[in-house]
Design a protein around this motif. Sequence first.
Motif, PDB file in Angstrom:
ATOM      1  N   ALA A   1       7.072   6.579   8.112  1.00 61.26           N
ATOM      2  CA  ALA A   1       6.350   5.758   7.804  1.00 61.26           C
ATOM      3  C   ALA A   1       6.432   4.246   8.348  1.00 61.26           C
ATOM      4  CB  ALA A   1       6.040   5.595   6.424  1.00 61.26           C
ATOM      5  N   TRP A   2       5.416   3.583   8.636  1.00 63.47           N
ATOM      6  CA  TRP A   2       5.394   1.848   8.986  1.00 63.47           C
ATOM      7  C   TRP A   2       4.604   1.241   8.420  1.00 63.47           C
ATOM      8  CZ3 TRP A   2       3.228   5.897  11.695  1.00 63.47           C
ATOM      9  CH2 TRP A   2       2.489   5.593  12.573  1.00 63.47           C
ATOM     10  N   GLY A   3       4.503  -0.001   8.337  1.00 69.35           N
ATOM     11  CA  GLY A   3       3.776  -1.143   7.877  1.00 69.35           C
ATOM     12  C   GLY A   3       3.794  -2.322   8.362  1.00 69.35           C
ATOM     13  N   LEU A   4       2.684  -2.952   8.625  1.00 69.29           N
ATOM     14  CA  LEU A   4       2.504  -4.297   9.068  1.00 69.29           C
ATOM     15  C   LEU A   4       1.344  -5.012   8.646  1.00 69.29           C
ATOM     16  CD1 LEU A   4       0.574  -4.121  12.400  1.00 69.29           C
ATOM     17  CD2 LEU A   4       1.748  -2.132  11.929  1.00 69.29           C
TER      18      LEU A   4
ATOM     19  N   THR B   1       0.961  -1.120   0.065  1.00 70.30           N
ATOM     20  CA  THR B   1       0.167   0.174  -0.034  1.00 70.30           C
ATOM     21  C   THR B   1       0.852   1.384   0.050  1.00 70.30           C
ATOM     22  OG1 THR B   1      -0.108  -0.391   2.499  1.00 70.30           O
ATOM     23  CG2 THR B   1      -2.097  -0.981   1.111  1.00 70.30           C
ATOM     24  N   THR B   2       2.198   0.971   0.118  1.00 67.36           N
ATOM     25  CA  THR B   2       3.246   1.992  -0.172  1.00 67.36           C
ATOM     26  C   THR B   2       3.010   2.871  -1.299  1.00 67.36           C
ATOM     27  OG1 THR B   2       4.483   0.929   1.428  1.00 67.36           O
ATOM     28  CG2 THR B   2       5.390   3.073   0.799  1.00 67.36           C
ATOM     29  N   ALA B   3       2.535   2.191  -2.389  1.00 65.28           N
ATOM     30  CA  ALA B   3       2.231   2.657  -3.760  1.00 65.28           C
ATOM     31  C   ALA B   3       1.334   3.797  -3.481  1.00 65.28           C
ATOM     32  CB  ALA B   3       1.739   1.541  -4.603  1.00 65.28           C
TER      33      ALA B   3
ATOM     34  N   VAL C   1      -1.438  -2.784   6.876  1.00 65.28           N
ATOM     35  CA  VAL C   1      -1.690  -1.495   7.976  1.00 65.28           C
ATOM     36  C   VAL C   1      -0.674  -0.608   7.586  1.00 65.28           C
ATOM     37  CG1 VAL C   1      -2.126  -0.987  10.051  1.00 65.28           C
ATOM     38  CG2 VAL C   1      -2.892  -3.182   9.282  1.00 65.28           C
ATOM     39  N   GLU C   2      -0.802   0.593   7.050  1.00 63.08           N
ATOM     40  CA  GLU C   2       0.265   1.383   7.071  1.00 63.08           C
ATOM     41  C   GLU C   2      -0.140   2.919   7.414  1.00 63.08           C
ATOM     42  OE1 GLU C   2       2.033   0.901   3.472  1.00 63.08           O
ATOM     43  OE2 GLU C   2       2.781   2.872   2.971  1.00 63.08           O
ATOM     44  N   GLY C   3       0.927   3.417   8.060  1.00 61.71           N
ATOM     45  CA  GLY C   3       0.760   5.059   8.643  1.00 61.71           C
ATOM     46  C   GLY C   3       2.081   5.509   8.137  1.00 61.71           C
TER      47      GLY C   3
ATOM     48  N   TYR D   1      13.050   2.354  -0.389  1.00 57.81           N
ATOM     49  CA  TYR D   1      12.607   3.898  -0.233  1.00 57.81           C
ATOM     50  C   TYR D   1      12.855   4.469   1.184  1.00 57.81           C
ATOM     51  CZ  TYR D   1       9.346   0.155   0.996  1.00 57.81           C
ATOM     52  OH  TYR D   1       8.679  -0.927   1.142  1.00 57.81           O
ATOM     53  N   THR D   2      13.165   3.667   2.136  1.00 60.96           N
ATOM     54  CA  THR D   2      13.591   4.422   3.304  1.00 60.96           C
ATOM     55  C   THR D   2      15.060   4.365   3.842  1.00 60.96           C
ATOM     56  OG1 THR D   2      12.865   2.327   4.303  1.00 60.96           O
ATOM     57  CG2 THR D   2      11.197   3.857   4.190  1.00 60.96           C
ATOM     58  N   GLU D   3      15.462   5.409   4.244  1.00 65.90           N
ATOM     59  CA  GLU D   3      16.842   5.300   4.886  1.00 65.90           C
ATOM     60  C   GLU D   3      16.841   6.238   6.411  1.00 65.90           C
ATOM     61  OE1 GLU D   3      19.222   3.373   4.320  1.00 65.90           O
ATOM     62  OE2 GLU D   3      20.507   4.392   6.199  1.00 65.90           O
TER      63      GLU D   3
ATOM     64  N   GLY E   1       6.573  -5.528  12.668  1.00 61.48           N
ATOM     65  CA  GLY E   1       6.349  -4.550  11.420  1.00 61.48           C
ATOM     66  C   GLY E   1       7.655  -3.996  10.705  1.00 61.48           C
ATOM     67  N   ASN E   2       7.555  -3.120   9.740  1.00 61.80           N
ATOM     68  CA  ASN E   2       8.844  -2.450   9.246  1.00 61.80           C
ATOM     69  C   ASN E   2       8.630  -1.018   9.354  1.00 61.80           C
ATOM     70  OD1 ASN E   2      10.750  -1.939   7.361  1.00 61.80           O
ATOM     71  ND2 ASN E   2       9.987  -3.184   5.850  1.00 61.80           N
ATOM     72  N   SER E   3       9.470  -0.190   9.078  1.00 58.60           N
ATOM     73  CA  SER E   3       9.426   1.131   8.969  1.00 58.60           C
ATOM     74  C   SER E   3      10.657   1.940   8.677  1.00 58.60           C
ATOM     75  CB  SER E   3       9.103   1.514  10.748  1.00 58.60           C
ATOM     76  OG  SER E   3      10.343   1.590  11.337  1.00 58.60           O
ATOM     77  N   GLY E   4      10.442   3.053   8.563  1.00 54.37           N
ATOM     78  CA  GLY E   4      11.561   3.954   8.002  1.00 54.37           C
ATOM     79  C   GLY E   4      11.347   5.309   7.801  1.00 54.37           C
ATOM     80  N   ILE E   5      12.272   6.270   7.297  1.00 51.96           N
ATOM     81  CA  ILE E   5      12.333   7.557   6.929  1.00 51.96           C
ATOM     82  C   ILE E   5      12.316   7.548   5.475  1.00 51.96           C
ATOM     83  CG2 ILE E   5      13.025   9.959   7.136  1.00 51.96           C
ATOM     84  CD1 ILE E   5      14.163   9.151   9.764  1.00 51.96           C
ATOM     85  N   PHE E   6      11.287   8.041   4.568  1.00 53.23           N
ATOM     86  CA  PHE E   6      11.244   8.239   3.304  1.00 53.23           C
ATOM     87  C   PHE E   6      12.580   8.763   2.702  1.00 53.23           C
ATOM     88  CE2 PHE E   6       6.826   7.206   3.139  1.00 53.23           C
ATOM     89  CZ  PHE E   6       6.672   5.821   2.694  1.00 53.23           C
ATOM     90  N   ARG E   7      13.233   8.368   1.559  1.00 57.67           N
ATOM     91  CA  ARG E   7      14.638   8.925   1.282  1.00 57.67           C
ATOM     92  C   ARG E   7      14.187  10.228   0.215  1.00 57.67           C
ATOM     93  NH1 ARG E   7      18.647   4.443   0.361  1.00 57.67           N
ATOM     94  NH2 ARG E   7      19.926   6.028  -0.426  1.00 57.67           N
TER      95      ARG E   7
END
Length: 507
Positions: free
Chosen positions: A455-458, A328-330, A372-374, A411-413, A432-438
């Motif tokens: 952002a993060w997703g699970l 859903t990051t698209a 689930v994405e925030g 896409y995250t770093e 979950g997985n998460s990061g700061i968009f590049r």
Amino acid sequence: TEMCSDLTERVLLYLDGHERVDTLHLAVLFRVDHQKVIGAVKSLQAVGDLVSVEQMVHKEWKLTDEGRKVAENGSHEAIVYKAVPLQGILLSDLTNNVPDLKIGFSKAMSYGWIKVTKQGKDSLVTRKVESITDVVQEHLRDILTDNSSQVDDEHKQVYCKRKLLQELTIRSYQLTKGKDFTISVEKAQSDLTVEMVASGSWREEKFKPYNLDALGAPLNCGHLHPLLRLRAEFRQIFLEMGFTEMPTNNYIENSFWNFDALFQPQQHPARDAHDTFFISNPQISSHFPPEYLQKVKQVHSKGGYGSQGYGCDWKIEEAQKNLLRTHTTAVSARMLYLLAKEGFKPSKYFSIDRVFRNETLDATHLAEFHQVEGVIADYSLTLGDLIGTLYEFFNKLGITKLQFKPAYNPYTEPSMEVFCYHAGLGKWIEVGNSGIFRPEMLLPMGLPEDVNVIAWGLSLERPTMIKYGLNNIRDLVGAKIDLQMVHNSPLCRLEKNGTLGTDVIQM
Ligand code: PHE
């Protein structure tokens, strides 16, 4: 006026000619279900004091299914005795001939009906008495033919223990005439109709009193699937935290938004047909914002914004390929592009919807699942903001202990996997997985340079399975699920003070 129903009328007529009667007797007499007779009595009671009613409790002896077999074929011990011929039989043969030998054999031994003598490795079973009387069978036959008084209580108890007999408690009503007894009752109306009001006949009508104890008719309504119950709970948490839901109503995406906008290189193995379901019809998309597309092409192939890019050719043909979105990051990418275009303001978005991956199917993986994405976009956000937000989010799920592990996303770093300590399972599990968009993703969109997006997703399936104690995904999703499970699944509420679902873990 309508006469009362057939059955109530028959009850009254019977009572007219008799002093008293039991509803059980009436049921036999009228050949109707006892409950129906009771129903008729209840409706008579609603009209007035037509009949007096006294509750009676009867005990009745009833053979179990096995008891009925014994009444027909003889007791287990008699069957064993009969299976032993005069010349005797080897125990091994007897075992083969008589199913369920055990119970009957030990009883026949203890009654002294048969005896066993050693014969080599085997044993010989012979009759010890010339004939037997199968008292158990006789007793059960007596009970079956309503002669239960022939059998004394002690024996009945023994048969109950042997699960041949059971004692039923039956409630019935003893009826006598009430003070307003009559055989011609007008049926009380249960509805006030338009006609009664129009003609004024309601003034003369008798109305049934309200039965406030009546059970309501069961609602034949739908039931939320456990995944949707948990989705509602997640949605509530996001809304409490001030997030807005993203429109995720497009399962079909193109590679541009699913991969390229996210700075995922065109040679990335995840694009490979092994992970992605590509669409054959329509195979490609052709409308992209031209200016933005140029910038994406630029940053991939030549770099920019302080990045050297991938230094590879970037092909529009690759970006055009339609697919079932793999994350859903698209949608987050589309939303961030829109946000930049319409004039940036700090925003929080979330989504919970389906994604598709061409994975090997097993007990915990299907080719489609929910993400689930925030996403939070604001000025000068840091990794500390991401960690703090994750604590707040998972706290609301009842997860208080978190650990982070460095990870990689194109896409995250930086990127972090999120683990929580699950007291019920007694171990750390990935949630979950998460990061700061590049910047390579955000700056081509036109977002201000000092804006960061965390952002993060699970997955939705994993916590649902833990929550509902399921360990095979096929019990949750797919053609083989038990609809009764959906019907019975309790309301989902994630524990607010404790660890996720410890009360339901059965693993
Ligand atoms: N899209 C990632 C995935 O598919 C989840 C994620 C979302 C990671 C946002 C980082 C930031 O697993």
